[in-house]
Scaffold this motif. Structure first.
Motif, PDB file in Angstrom:
ATOM      1  N   GLU A  51       0.819  -1.271  -0.073  1.00 53.69           N
ATOM      2  CA  GLU A  51       0.221  -0.158  -0.165  1.00 53.69           C
ATOM      3  C   GLU A  51       0.944   1.217   0.085  1.00 53.69           C
ATOM      4  OE1 GLU A  51      -2.439  -0.384   3.334  1.00 53.69           O
ATOM      5  OE2 GLU A  51      -3.809  -1.896   2.460  1.00 53.69           O
ATOM      6  N   LYS A  52       2.075   1.112   0.225  1.00 50.81           N
ATOM      7  CA  LYS A  52       3.048   2.259   0.009  1.00 50.81           C
ATOM      8  C   LYS A  52       4.112   2.290  -0.957  1.00 50.81           C
ATOM      9  CE  LYS A  52       2.271   3.165   4.887  1.00 50.81           C
ATOM     10  NZ  LYS A  52       2.906   3.414   6.350  1.00 50.81           N
ATOM     11  N   ILE A  53       4.823   3.407  -1.114  1.00 48.14           N
ATOM     12  CA  ILE A  53       5.933   3.318  -2.196  1.00 48.14           C
ATOM     13  C   ILE A  53       7.254   3.106  -1.261  1.00 48.14           C
ATOM     14  CG2 ILE A  53       7.298   4.686  -3.727  1.00 48.14           C
ATOM     15  CD1 ILE A  53       4.568   6.606  -4.119  1.00 48.14           C
ATOM     16  N   PRO A  54       7.954   2.031  -1.629  1.00 46.04           N
ATOM     17  CA  PRO A  54       9.300   1.845  -0.783  1.00 46.04           C
ATOM     18  C   PRO A  54      10.152   2.677  -1.203  1.00 46.04           C
ATOM     19  CG  PRO A  54       8.670  -0.179  -2.302  1.00 46.04           C
ATOM     20  CD  PRO A  54       7.607   0.876  -2.349  1.00 46.04           C
ATOM     21  N   PHE A  89       4.862   6.747   1.963  1.00 47.21           N
ATOM     22  CA  PHE A  89       6.208   5.986   1.582  1.00 47.21           C
ATOM     23  C   PHE A  89       6.779   5.187   2.811  1.00 47.21           C
ATOM     24  CE2 PHE A  89       5.859  10.266  -0.457  1.00 47.21           C
ATOM     25  CZ  PHE A  89       6.095   9.894  -1.578  1.00 47.21           C
ATOM     26  N   ASP A  90       7.346   3.939   2.406  1.00 46.25           N
ATOM     27  CA  ASP A  90       8.148   3.192   3.339  1.00 46.25           C
ATOM     28  C   ASP A  90       9.438   3.368   3.231  1.00 46.25           C
ATOM     29  OD1 ASP A  90       8.588   0.952   4.888  1.00 46.25           O
ATOM     30  OD2 ASP A  90       7.278  -0.535   3.875  1.00 46.25           O
ATOM     31  N   THR A 102      -0.625   8.456  -6.373  1.00 47.37           N
ATOM     32  CA  THR A 102      -0.533   7.043  -6.445  1.00 47.37           C
ATOM     33  C   THR A 102      -2.023   6.499  -6.729  1.00 47.37           C
ATOM     34  OG1 THR A 102      -1.273   7.018  -4.117  1.00 47.37           O
ATOM     35  CG2 THR A 102       1.173   7.062  -4.575  1.00 47.37           C
ATOM     36  N   LYS A 103      -2.261   5.391  -7.589  1.00 40.39           N
ATOM     37  CA  LYS A 103      -3.354   4.716  -7.835  1.00 40.39           C
ATOM     38  C   LYS A 103      -3.471   3.319  -7.278  1.00 40.39           C
ATOM     39  CE  LYS A 103      -2.659   5.578 -12.290  1.00 40.39           C
ATOM     40  NZ  LYS A 103      -2.861   5.634 -13.788  1.00 40.39           N
ATOM     41  N   PRO A 104      -4.432   2.775  -6.486  1.00 38.54           N
ATOM     42  CA  PRO A 104      -4.442   1.620  -6.154  1.00 38.54           C
ATOM     43  C   PRO A 104      -4.910   0.643  -7.302  1.00 38.54           C
ATOM     44  CG  PRO A 104      -6.607   2.530  -5.516  1.00 38.54           C
ATOM     45  CD  PRO A 104      -5.361   3.573  -6.259  1.00 38.54           C
ATOM     46  N   CYS A 105      -4.230  -0.580  -7.252  1.00 42.36           N
ATOM     47  CA  CYS A 105      -4.639  -1.521  -8.463  1.00 42.36           C
ATOM     48  C   CYS A 105      -4.604  -2.911  -7.503  1.00 42.36           C
ATOM     49  CB  CYS A 105      -3.483  -1.415  -9.576  1.00 42.36           C
ATOM     50  SG  CYS A 105      -1.832  -2.009  -8.991  1.00 42.36           S
TER      51      CYS A 105
END
Length: 556
Positions: free
Chosen positions: A31-34, A55-56, A109-112
């Motif tokens: 669910e986050k951008i690493p 962000f992760d 960000t867009k969920p997929c």
């Protein structure tokens, strides 16, 4: 209200000055951008806590490099973002620009399925006004400190950067300006300043000494400086001196010394400016003159132009206290007459002169060219109802960021989407109260239905209001508490419509009398007017009259 996420393309292009899309995307599981974070802005920079929502920093596998670079060519609060499959690059000239960029990336960000995708693109963006925020400058019960903290966090999410502390009915701000703040209130101000710092919001401490300031008394100057010293000691370096809404006729001894009011006010402002310059390496001073509205020249404005120190910015509100419009020509003239940088003190959506109304529509009729005419900032004066003010303030934030691209209706639609989500009851309430004090948004279908006695349309309309009021009255939220009087009024309007409906069907005289009594009952709830009072307008258009005596006899 939740943080805005997952912008569609229409929002993306509307919110950003320049954006360049490649059509490519990067997929991330989870669910986050690493990210691996590298700062080339300065040697020591902490990653902002709020950004951990998107962000992760804990993952190394599958991470993308996030670089923050310093670029002094980018205007204050602006940013440049470039996203590719290898890295995310952010350039800014300030920490605030970096935080705004992070929020925008998070919003993109867009969920997929099984994760999220991030589009590859470049953004170049910066604000139209350097000062963007609110001034808590209304009459009536001031906000609580908890409400202020909530609002400050909200401002940060809207790319605003300024909070002016100026509540008219804070006794120590205006009536008793000479008296130091009691310790409990002072500690609350300190706490508020801390929240501003955390959210990168500039805190302006404003004081209004003009009602009884003695321009010949060194004791008064010392008391004023002492009040400012207390704020300087807790790290405040932004100040506002407010001389609005006072009788500015000079006493005879003051007139003998200064000749004209403008010269007396200029002397006061210059003394304060000199004092702050000795105390602080960096500070900002703004002032609200007594002639804070109008766009024509006066002797008072001429004195300010010729005498007030050049670095002091001045407020104005447009051609009137609540200006129906602020065209570029008015702004240009007033900037020439005052000869200083200007901050537009916009008294919308303020409702202190219409406490029975909520103004929930968008900011309208403000020229896109104000920055070209020495306008360095805009401060919106909200309603007494803090939470209800947020939707119109969201539209202000769009105008403040990019006045050339601002579209009131589009901003309002996006604000409703962000604040209300799929909550149809909230949307109905906001739409009912969309009109402004100086501008009525026409619902042509509704007007036509009243004119043509379209009972089916009106019955559906009032059914929505009935359901909305019942739903929102059950809620235990800050907003529901603020708007409760208007929800109760909505129920009275629904009762009136139901009686009108009965009257139209039966045509009995007894129904006419009940309608008249209910019209008076709606008057009895006049402290809360629901939008344009459609039910009352319908009754009047269809020939019904209120019966005040009959209502009084029933104990109303």
């Amino acid at each position: 209200m939740k943080e805005e996420t997952n912008m569609n393309l229409e929002k993306v292009f509307y919110r950003h000055r320049d954006i360049f899309l490649s059509g490519k995307e990067t997929f991330f599981g989870g669910e986050k951008i690493p990210v691996q974070f590298i700062s080339r802005f300065s040697l020591e920079q902490q990653f902002p806590e709020f950004a951990l929502e998107w962000f992760d920093l804990s993952r190394s596998e599958g991470s993308i490099l996030l670089k923050w670079n310093f670029d002094d060519d980018i205007p204050e609060d602006g940013y440049r973002v470039t996203i590719s499959d290898q890295e995310i690059q952010i350039a800014s000239s300030s920490k605030r620009g970096f935080t705004f960029a992070l929020r925008e990336i998070g919003n993109l960000t867009k969920p997929c399925r099984n994760g999220i995708v991030l589009p590859h693109l470049s953004i170049e963006d910066y604000p139209g006004f350097s000062i963007r925020g609110i001034i808590e400058g209304f009459y009536g019960e001031p906000w609580s400190f908890e409400e202020r903290k909530d609002m400050i966090s909200f401002l940060s999410t809207c790319r605003m950067n300024t909070y002016f502390y100026a509540p008219k009915d804070d006794l120590y701000h205006r009536e008793n300006w000479r008296i130091p703040y009691p310790d409990d209130i002072f500690q609350n101000i300190l706490s508020l300043k801390t929240v501003c710092d955390k959210n990168l919001i500039d805190f302006y401490y404003c004081i209004s000494p003009g009602k009884d300031f003695d321009y010949l008394s060194e004791e008064d100057y010392d008391m004023l400086f002492s009040k400012l010293d207390a704020m300087i000691e807790i790290g405040i370096s932004h100040f506002g001196i407010l001389l609005d809404d006072i009788d500015y006729t000079l006493a005879s001894d003051h007139e003998a010394k200064f000749r004209r009011t403008g010269l007396a006010h200029a002397h006061l402002l210059n003394r304060i400016d000199d004092y702050l310059r000795k105390k602080l390496h960096h500070y900002f001073l703004t002032a609200c003159p007594t002639e804070y509205w109008s766009y024509w020249d006066t002797a008072y404005k001429k004195d300010l132009k010729q005498t007030v120190h050049e670095n002091i910015a001045l407020f104005w509100t447009g051609y009137n206290t609540i200006a129906e419009s602020i065209p570029a020509q008015h702004a240009k003239r007033n900037a020439e007459y005052l000869g200083h940088d200007l901050i537009l003190w916009d008294n919308y959506p303020c409702n202190d002169v219409n406490l029975n109304r909520l103004f929930l529509g968008p900011n309208v009729n403000r020229s896109s060219l104000l920055p070209q005419h020495r306008h360095i900032g805009v401060a919106a004066n909200p309603m007494n109802q803090m939470e209800a003010s947020k939707v119109p303030l969201m539209t202000f934030s769009d105008y403040m960021w990019n006045p050339q691209r601002y579209q009131p209706e589009l901003s309002w639609e996006f604000a409703l989407e962000r604040y209300c989500g799929n909550d149809e009851s909230l949307k109905t309430f906001y739409k009912l109260n969309k009109s402004l004090r100086f501008y009525e948004f026409q619902n042509n279908e509704l007007t036509e239905a009243i004119t043509n006695k379209d009972i089916d349309y009106l019955n559906c309309y009032f059914s929505k209001i009935r359901e909305m009021a019942l739903d929102l009255l059950k809620r235990d939220t800050k907003l529901a508490a603020e708007i409760r009087p208007w929800l109760l009024r909505a129920q009275q309007d629904v009762i009136l419509w139901e009686l009108i409906l009965e009257g139209e069907k039966s045509k009995l005289e007894s129904n006419n009398q009940r309608i008249s009594i209910q019209l008076a009952a709606c008057d009895h709830h006049a402290a809360a007017q629901l939008g344009e009072s459609t039910a009352v307008k319908t009754a009047e258009a269809w020939g019904y009259k209120k019966a005040e005596r009959a209502y009084a006899q029933r104990g109303g």
